[in-house]
Design a protein around this motif. Structure first.
Motif, short mmCIF file in Angstrom:
data_model
loop_
_atom_site.label_atom_id
_atom_site.label_comp_id
_atom_site.label_asym_id
_atom_site.label_seq_id
_atom_site.Cartn_x
_atom_site.Cartn_y
_atom_site.Cartn_z
N MET A 72 0.84 -1.18 0.00
CA MET A 72 0.00 0.00 0.00
C MET A 72 0.88 1.24 0.00
SD MET A 72 -2.91 1.12 2.78
CE MET A 72 -1.75 1.15 4.14
N SER A 87 0.35 -0.27 6.85
CA SER A 87 1.17 -0.12 5.64
C SER A 87 1.52 -1.45 4.99
CB SER A 87 2.45 0.66 5.97
OG SER A 87 3.20 0.00 6.97
N ASN A 88 1.49 -2.53 5.79
CA ASN A 88 1.79 -3.86 5.23
C ASN A 88 0.58 -4.51 4.57
OD1 ASN A 88 4.48 -3.77 6.09
ND2 ASN A 88 3.95 -4.55 8.12
N SER A 89 -0.54 -3.82 4.66
CA SER A 89 -1.76 -4.36 4.06
C SER A 89 -1.73 -4.14 2.55
CB SER A 89 -2.99 -3.67 4.65
OG SER A 89 -4.14 -3.96 3.90
N ASN A 90 -2.41 -5.01 1.82
CA ASN A 90 -2.50 -4.87 0.37
C ASN A 90 -3.65 -3.98 -0.05
OD1 ASN A 90 -0.31 -6.62 -0.19
ND2 ASN A 90 -1.63 -8.41 0.10
N GLU A 91 -4.37 -3.45 0.95
CA GLU A 91 -5.52 -2.60 0.65
C GLU A 91 -5.08 -1.24 0.12
OE1 GLU A 91 -8.73 -3.34 0.71
OE2 GLU A 91 -8.30 -5.41 1.32
N ASN A 92 -5.92 -0.66 -0.72
CA ASN A 92 -5.66 0.67 -1.27
C ASN A 92 -5.76 1.72 -0.18
OD1 ASN A 92 -6.85 3.30 -2.58
ND2 ASN A 92 -5.75 2.23 -4.21
N LEU A 142 -11.16 -4.92 7.03
CA LEU A 142 -10.19 -5.90 6.54
C LEU A 142 -10.68 -7.32 6.80
CD1 LEU A 142 -6.84 -4.23 7.69
CD2 LEU A 142 -7.80 -4.29 5.39
N ASN A 180 -11.67 -10.03 3.82
CA ASN A 180 -10.59 -11.00 3.74
C ASN A 180 -10.89 -12.03 2.66
OD1 ASN A 180 -9.00 -13.53 4.64
ND2 ASN A 180 -8.17 -11.90 5.92
#
Length: 258
Positions: free
Chosen positions: A1, A58-63, A106, A110
């Motif tokens: 992200m 910040s480690n999430s793949n979400e926009n 999240l 999932n």
């Protein structure tokens, strides 16, 4: 992200307003009185709080735009539910609310999906457990829950396990009489009960100023590490009453010490 974006959801984050403490206090009182302009300005003045929270993901793949929007929902919920009479900074109250909103998003989005039927079983079991606990002042066994809702205990265990996810200590459990009980209120403190700030600050004088029941509740909660439910069972009142008395007692003690 990508967290180094200047513009998120059409908002130029480098130009977000910064409110002084006095402005925040004035606007908060105004919006609680129904001033919609003050509410809008207060929301904009706290968007930097949302930005600081989404950096934790910040480690999430979400926009980033999606998380910012969800974080704003949490911010607005925090503003609408914040009690100005509490001796707590708004940011202290709002951050867990924003985090909780993002975590729910999240969780619900999932890639690992839980079937609707499994969720229904889990929710029926949870509702039955809460109803039983309020009625009997004790947690039911899986067998008792199974008998109540007419579903095999093995299926109940499987369903409850399937929906498990990390939860904030500030996650609301239920509300009774206008008082919200949170996950943290359900937990006992085994590790710190002997070193708690109550002893560290030598609060015996403050405790002596409390009524007998309030002093007993503080003793059970912070010296003996009991949960609010355990305290309620011991002194014969509801958990919501324990919560109200505990909060009032702590507020009184803090006022005496400051």
């Amino acid at each position: 992200m990508a967290m180094n974006k200047v513009e998120i959801c059409g908002v130029n984050t480098s130009r977000l307003p910064i409110l002084s403490s006095e402005e925040k206090e004035t606007l908060l009182l105004a919006l609680k009185a129904g001033d919609t302009a003050a509410r809008e300005r207060y929301i904009k003045g706290n968007l930097r709080l949302v930005l600081s929270v989404i950096k934790r993901f910040s480690n999430s793949n979400e926009n980033a735009d999606d998380l910012f929007q969800i974080g704003c929902i949490g911010l607005i919920k925090a503003i609408d539910n914040f009690d100005t009479s509490l001796n707590v900074k708004f940011s202290t109250y709002a951050v867990p609310m924003i985090i909780g909103e993002i975590r729910r998003y999240l969780r619900d989005n999932n890639a690992i999906r839980v079937s609707r039927s499994l969720r229904d079983t889990a929710y029926k079991a949870i509702y039955a457990r809460e109803t039983y606990t309020k009625k009997h002042l004790k947690e039911p066994s899986i067998e008792e829950i199974a008998a109540e809702i007419g579903i095999d205990k093995e299926e109940i265990v499987y369903a409850l396990d399937a929906i498990q996810s990390p939860m904030s200590l500030y996650e609301p459990v239920y509300t009774e009489g206008g008082d919200t009980l949170y996950v943290m209120d359900q937990l006992s403190d085994k590790k710190n009960k002997e070193e708690h700030w109550v002893q560290n600050l030598a609060l015996q004088d403050a405790m002596n100023r409390l009524g007998d029941r309030e002093r007993h509740i503080i003793q059970l909660r912070f010296y003996e590490g009991k949960t609010q439910m355990e305290v309620a069972e011991e002194i014969g009142i509801s958990q919501a009453q324990v919560s109200r008395l505990e909060k009032a007692a702590l507020k009184s003690m803090r006022s005496y010490l400051t």
